[in-house]
Design an enzyme around this catalytic site. Sequence first.
Site: not given
Ligand code: ADE
Ligand code: ZN
Length: 345
Positions: A20, A22, A200, A203, A281-282
């Site tokens: 996971h 991005h 997703h 969350e 994630d990011d």
């Molecule tokens: N796009 C990038 N990170 C995300 C996240 N945590 N939740 C939803 N969309 C995303």
């Molecule tokens: Zn994500």
Amino acid sequence: MSTVDRLQQLAAALPKAELHLHIEGSLEPELMFALARRNKLSLRFKDVEAVRAAYAFTDLQSFLDIYYEGAAVLVQEQDFHDLAWAYLTRVAGDNVRHVEIFFDPQSHTARGIAVETVVAGLVAALQKGERELGITWRLIPCFLRHLSEDEAFATLADLAPFVHHFAAIGLDSSERGHPPSKFALVFARVREMGLKVVAHAGEEGPPAYVTEALDLLRVSRVDHGVRSLEDAALTERLRREAMPLTVCPLSNVKLRVFDRIEDHNLKRLLDAGLLATINSDDPAYFGGYLGDNWRAVATALPVTEADLVRLAGNSFAASFLGPDDKARHLAAVDDVAARFRQAGG
Ligand code: ADE
Ligand code: ZN
């Protein structure tokens, strides 16, 4: 050695997959400025410190606004290549052996960038990573759920010529108010094309969105899914179906799903028998790559050595690798765990 030191050592030594991530979320401010310069674009921030100072998020939307803004510096094939290469070289040191990478085609096509430009740059870096770093990969475009299902269908048509590069299609962006049911038809088409589905869910959104992702989108994995524990019947179903959850601990704290890392429910997910994995994630926005997430879990949560070994195994078991590759990685996890036990007594 203290218990936490031992857990940290084991966390570092275990081979891992990241499922996971991005790729636009791995854009560090330094690269953001370099690409803005290369593409003769101006940023509203004075310098990298000003960019980092803006990363004080109150919820998912407050992050997404700045994340889509940052992605606008990605223009040429080389930019996408450099982005993915920076990520791969960074995680190679964390014993990451396999990555499954999301990208948001609509963030780029909306700015007039062709899908081909994005895919060519990412695939070139991923192929180089496999050759030079030994990191295998899968690529997963995601539909933006704040856009319409018609727009997702149009994006699927744009993606169709490159479908051989993709393992699955995902669903991301603003969760609240955009349930999986909004995309039931387009994901039926995705499945007809022979692609797997991930989404997703749970969350920020309620457990009912996880149930919709299972029933209507027929997902192979749930991205995040941490709110599933609020629904006992759903939790039992996820356990029974061995449905993977790609959990992102530092992301959840940065986006205020949990106030503190100590409050994160990853250990409770494991104790409920769920197939949870650790992911970043990011990472450029949330203060940590995969290794940092593992370190945070080992330090702040009441996990055992057996939990960490299980999390590493889960990361391969939940991947889209074939059975032989999965078996090879799972044997490597067991091997590291056995050596660790022997060395530590
Ligand atoms: N796009 C990038 N990170 C995300 C996240 N945590 N939740 C939803 N969309 C995303
Ligand atoms: Zn994500």
